[in-house]
Motif scaffolding. Structure first.
Motif, PDB file in Angstrom:
ATOM      1  N   GLN A  32       2.038   7.152  81.291  1.00  0.00           N
ATOM      2  CA  GLN A  32       0.664   6.678  81.147  1.00  0.00           C
ATOM      3  C   GLN A  32       0.265   6.573  79.680  1.00  0.00           C
ATOM      4  O   GLN A  32      -0.326   5.580  79.250  1.00  0.00           O
ATOM      5  N   LEU A  33       0.608   7.595  78.903  1.00  0.00           N
ATOM      6  CA  LEU A  33       0.263   7.595  77.481  1.00  0.00           C
ATOM      7  C   LEU A  33       1.003   6.497  76.729  1.00  0.00           C
ATOM      8  O   LEU A  33       0.459   5.875  75.807  1.00  0.00           O
ATOM      9  N   ARG A  34       2.257   6.248  77.122  1.00  0.00           N
ATOM     10  CA  ARG A  34       3.020   5.170  76.484  1.00  0.00           C
ATOM     11  C   ARG A  34       2.338   3.817  76.707  1.00  0.00           C
ATOM     12  O   ARG A  34       2.194   3.004  75.778  1.00  0.00           O
ATOM     13  N   LEU A  35       1.914   3.575  77.945  1.00  0.00           N
ATOM     14  CA  LEU A  35       1.295   2.292  78.264  1.00  0.00           C
ATOM     15  C   LEU A  35      -0.052   2.137  77.575  1.00  0.00           C
ATOM     16  O   LEU A  35      -0.455   1.020  77.229  1.00  0.00           O
ATOM     17  N   GLU A  36      -0.747   3.248  77.384  1.00  0.00           N
ATOM     18  CA  GLU A  36      -2.022   3.179  76.673  1.00  0.00           C
ATOM     19  C   GLU A  36      -1.815   2.808  75.207  1.00  0.00           C
ATOM     20  O   GLU A  36      -2.633   2.095  74.620  1.00  0.00           O
ATOM     21  N   ARG A  37      -0.705   3.279  74.623  1.00  0.00           N
ATOM     22  CA  ARG A  37      -0.415   2.942  73.223  1.00  0.00           C
ATOM     23  C   ARG A  37       0.138   1.530  73.088  1.00  0.00           C
ATOM     24  O   ARG A  37      -0.173   0.818  72.136  1.00  0.00           O
ATOM     25  N   ASP A  38       0.987   1.141  74.068  1.00  0.00           N
ATOM     26  CA  ASP A  38       1.639  -0.161  74.000  1.00  0.00           C
ATOM     27  C   ASP A  38       1.989  -0.605  75.427  1.00  0.00           C
ATOM     28  O   ASP A  38       2.897  -0.037  76.038  1.00  0.00           O
ATOM     29  N   PRO A  39       1.282  -1.588  75.974  1.00  0.00           N
ATOM     30  CA  PRO A  39       1.537  -2.013  77.362  1.00  0.00           C
ATOM     31  C   PRO A  39       2.960  -2.496  77.617  1.00  0.00           C
ATOM     32  O   PRO A  39       3.376  -2.579  78.774  1.00  0.00           O
ATOM     33  N   SER A  40       3.705  -2.801  76.576  1.00  0.00           N
ATOM     34  CA  SER A  40       5.089  -3.256  76.764  1.00  0.00           C
ATOM     35  C   SER A  40       6.106  -2.118  76.679  1.00  0.00           C
ATOM     36  O   SER A  40       7.313  -2.357  76.738  1.00  0.00           O
ATOM     37  N   SER A  41       5.639  -0.873  76.539  1.00  0.00           N
ATOM     38  CA  SER A  41       6.552   0.265  76.392  1.00  0.00           C
ATOM     39  C   SER A  41       7.397   0.471  77.647  1.00  0.00           C
ATOM     40  O   SER A  41       6.901   0.328  78.771  1.00  0.00           O
ATOM     41  N   PRO A  42       8.679   0.832  77.482  1.00  0.00           N
ATOM     42  CA  PRO A  42       9.513   1.165  78.655  1.00  0.00           C
ATOM     43  C   PRO A  42       9.091   2.510  79.234  1.00  0.00           C
ATOM     44  O   PRO A  42       8.537   3.361  78.536  1.00  0.00           O
ATOM     45  N   GLY A  43       9.339   2.702  80.504  1.00  0.00           N
ATOM     46  CA  GLY A  43       9.033   3.972  81.136  1.00  0.00           C
ATOM     47  C   GLY A  43      10.082   5.021  80.833  1.00  0.00           C
ATOM     48  O   GLY A  43      11.181   4.712  80.363  1.00  0.00           O
ATOM     49  N   PHE A  44       9.767   6.283  81.094  1.00  0.00           N
ATOM     50  CA  PHE A  44      10.724   7.362  80.885  1.00  0.00           C
ATOM     51  C   PHE A  44      11.892   7.163  81.833  1.00  0.00           C
ATOM     52  O   PHE A  44      11.713   6.929  83.032  1.00  0.00           O
ATOM     53  N   ALA A  45      13.109   7.262  81.301  1.00  0.00           N
ATOM     54  CA  ALA A  45      14.344   6.965  82.041  1.00  0.00           C
ATOM     55  C   ALA A  45      14.367   5.518  82.513  1.00  0.00           C
ATOM     56  O   ALA A  45      15.056   5.172  83.467  1.00  0.00           O
ATOM     57  N   GLY A  46      13.584   4.656  81.842  1.00  0.00           N
ATOM     58  CA  GLY A  46      13.608   3.233  82.135  1.00  0.00           C
ATOM     59  C   GLY A  46      12.751   2.799  83.299  1.00  0.00           C
ATOM     60  O   GLY A  46      12.839   1.645  83.733  1.00  0.00           O
ATOM     61  N   VAL A  47      11.901   3.702  83.816  1.00  0.00           N
ATOM     62  CA  VAL A  47      11.113   3.383  85.011  1.00  0.00           C
ATOM     63  C   VAL A  47       9.645   3.744  84.789  1.00  0.00           C
ATOM     64  O   VAL A  47       9.336   4.819  84.270  1.00  0.00           O
ATOM     65  N   HIS A  48       8.758   2.858  85.212  1.00  0.00           N
ATOM     66  CA  HIS A  48       7.347   3.194  85.297  1.00  0.00           C
ATOM     67  C   HIS A  48       7.086   3.637  86.739  1.00  0.00           C
ATOM     68  O   HIS A  48       6.829   2.827  87.626  1.00  0.00           O
ATOM     69  N   TRP A  49       7.203   4.934  86.956  1.00  0.00           N
ATOM     70  CA  TRP A  49       7.121   5.520  88.290  1.00  0.00           C
ATOM     71  C   TRP A  49       5.743   5.283  88.900  1.00  0.00           C
ATOM     72  O   TRP A  49       4.724   5.389  88.232  1.00  0.00           O
ATOM     73  N   GLN A  50       5.717   4.996  90.207  1.00  0.00           N
ATOM     74  CA  GLN A  50       4.477   4.601  90.874  1.00  0.00           C
ATOM     75  C   GLN A  50       3.706   5.771  91.486  1.00  0.00           C
ATOM     76  O   GLN A  50       2.503   5.655  91.722  1.00  0.00           O
ATOM     77  N   PHE A  51       4.380   6.877  91.788  1.00  0.00           N
ATOM     78  CA  PHE A  51       3.690   8.032  92.366  1.00  0.00           C
ATOM     79  C   PHE A  51       4.544   9.273  92.163  1.00  0.00           C
ATOM     80  O   PHE A  51       5.728   9.192  91.810  1.00  0.00           O
ATOM     81  N   GLY A  52       3.934  10.437  92.397  1.00  0.00           N
ATOM     82  CA  GLY A  52       4.660  11.690  92.270  1.00  0.00           C
ATOM     83  C   GLY A  52       4.276  12.674  93.363  1.00  0.00           C
ATOM     84  O   GLY A  52       3.138  12.661  93.852  1.00  0.00           O
TER      85      GLY A  52
END
Length: 294
Positions: free
Chosen positions: A122-142
């Motif tokens: 979430q913090l990555r996307l707030e800084r840069d919407p094009s940022s990759p997710g952790f381990a390459g995934v933007h996880w949808q739920f937990g």
């Protein structure tokens, strides 16, 4: 090969992927038509947790995601984060499934890590919407089972923030809840929190939920048990149904008027925390008052 959506499952400290898969067997069976579960091992060897030895002493070795004993070797935070990400990528790359990676499921130390990864994304996307997710995934739920706060810092951007803890920091012996901090960053990725009412760390698990999760995006299931994975069919069924609800969460429009009883997340759009305890649904207001609705 399976095209089912995949969920990555993170064990607790002093456990292993093999043991965690065995502990989760009733959930795997209940969710077999919904998700393909994949189990990852932590990057560092660990002694087996004492609670597991009577049943799983023959199923070593065990691993950890962070330090949890005084004798665990000090680590550099940056390298620790890289090793965790590598461990996740390894487990994901070795899986033969073809479905999309959608969710993180964790217990205890693994639950705290899963929550922390979602917050990092979430913090990555707030800084840069094009940022990759952790381990390459933007996880949808937990699914956060008995995870204690505060979240782990998963990047240099949060290492000096007092709302986060280091992966090298030993668990605190604190028993009292922290006072709510309105300035703390709240996770807005949908999460299901599972708390055992007989768990010695219950207040710490509630801290993670109250301090760090947006009430409009989180759900709680409480069950009568200690610090372990539920296995009774009544508990498993309630929790798996809640997992489906969290996985299917759709954020309602800003002007959407919720209808009581229509769905659990319709109520969440009011900004309340929905509690599912003893097969009853309730809404918890900001002051902590609870009103049963079903």
């Amino acid at each position: 090969m399976s095209n089912q959506p995949r969920i990555l499952c993170l064990h607790g400290g002093g456990v292993s992927a093999k043991i965690f898969e065995r502990q989760m067997r009733y959930f795997i069976k209940s969710l077999e038509h919904d998700f393909r579960p994949v189990f990852a091992d932590g990057p560092w060897l660990s002694e087996m947790h004492d609670d597991l030895k009577p049943v799983y002493s023959h199923m070593g070795p065990c691993y950890r995601w962070a330090n949890w004993k005084p004798h665990h070797a000090p680590m550099n935070d940056a390298s620790a984060i890289r090793e965790i990400e590598s461990a996740l990528v390894k487990a994901m790359s070795e899986d033969e499934g073809q479905g999309e990676w959608v969710g993180l499921v964790g217990f205890s130390q693994g639950a705290a890590l899963a929550f922390s990864i979602l917050l990092e994304n979430q913090l990555r996307l707030e800084r840069d919407p094009s940022s990759p997710g952790f381990a390459g995934v933007h996880w949808q739920f937990g699914v956060i089972m008995a995870g204690r706060g505060p979240p782990f810092s998963m990047s240099p951007h949060t290492q000096l923030n007092h709302h986060f803890k280091s992966l090298t920091q030993l668990p605190q012996g604190r028993k009292k809840s922290l006072r709510s901090d309105p300035f703390a960053t709240k996770l807005r990725t949908p999460t299901l929190h599972v708390h055992g009412l007989g768990d010695g760390g219950l207040e710490l698990h509630r801290d993670l939920l109250k301090q760090s999760a947006s009430p409009a995006h989180s759900m709680l299931v409480e069950w009568e048990g200690a610090h372990r994975i539920p296995f009774r069919s009544t508990d498993v069924n309630r929790i798996t149904e809640a997992i489906r609800e969290v996985a299917n969460f759709q954020q309602p429009p800003a002007k959407y008027a919720p209808i009581p009883g229509r769905g659990v997340f319709d109520l969440l759009s009011r900004g309340y925390l929905v509690v599912d305890s003893h097969d009853k649904r309730a809404i918890m207001g900001p002051s902590g008052d609870i009103t049963t609705i079903a």
